[in-house]
Design a protein around this motif. Structure first.
Motif: not given
Length: 178
Positions: A63-64, A68
């Motif tokens: 998810s990160l 990003c």
């Protein structure tokens, strides 16, 4: 995919088209680098966490990395919309290749989310146990780019915009397969 663009653009549009693409290559390289950064880095961390049985943390890494990548892609698209003219001049485009460079830069930067997401997804798919799918996606994208470059530059005569759009569509096809 950029190699196919260069071959077709140099043949169809000549020295000005090829010069414009060469000026824009560093920007394309930055987009690819961002995609590889988030993709390979995130997928490596994801794999480490998965092998440790930390599936929840691994999902958070995906998810990160995705967030990003999308943020970097959105920044690239915004830069393309707002600053492609200034960036073309800054990269050295004078009056001859300026129009080609500006068109190519604006288009590929607007497609930055697709280019970055393509690298991210291929890395995660590969590390998630399906390297054959990642390879098929890359092959589909590359072959589609060659066919679309020819179609957009020759029969449809879309110029350098066509070459940039062909590369973007190729990335979207690759994403779709992933």
């Amino acid at each position: 995919t950029i190699l196919a663009d260069a071959v077709f653009v140099s043949d169809k549009l000549g020295a000005e088209g090829l010069a414009a693409m060469n000026l824009a290559m560093c920007v394309f390289g930055l987009m690819n680098g961002a995609g590889l950064l988030f993709g390979v880095g995130g997928a490596t961390r994801y794999t480490i966490l998965r092998t440790r049985g930390q599936d929840r943390e691994a999902a958070g890494v995906f998810s990160l990395a995705l967030g990003c990548a999308l943020a970097a892609g959105a920044a690239g698209a915004l830069a393309g919309l707002l600053f492609s003219r200034q960036l073309s001049v800054w990269l050295g485009a004078n009056e001859d290749p300026f129009v080609f460079c500006n068109t190519y830069l604006c288009t590929i930067l607007c497609l930055a989310p697709a280019f970055i997401l393509n690298h991210l997804l291929m890395a995660f798919v590969r590390n998630d146990g399906n390297p054959a799918l990642a390879m098929r996606a890359m092959t589909l994208g590359s072959l589609a780019n060659i066919v679309l470059d020819y179609l957009f530059l020759y029969p449809l005569e879309m110029g350098i915009f066509g070459a940039a759009i062909a590369t973007g569509i190729a990335a979207l096809l690759s994403i779709g397969l992933c």
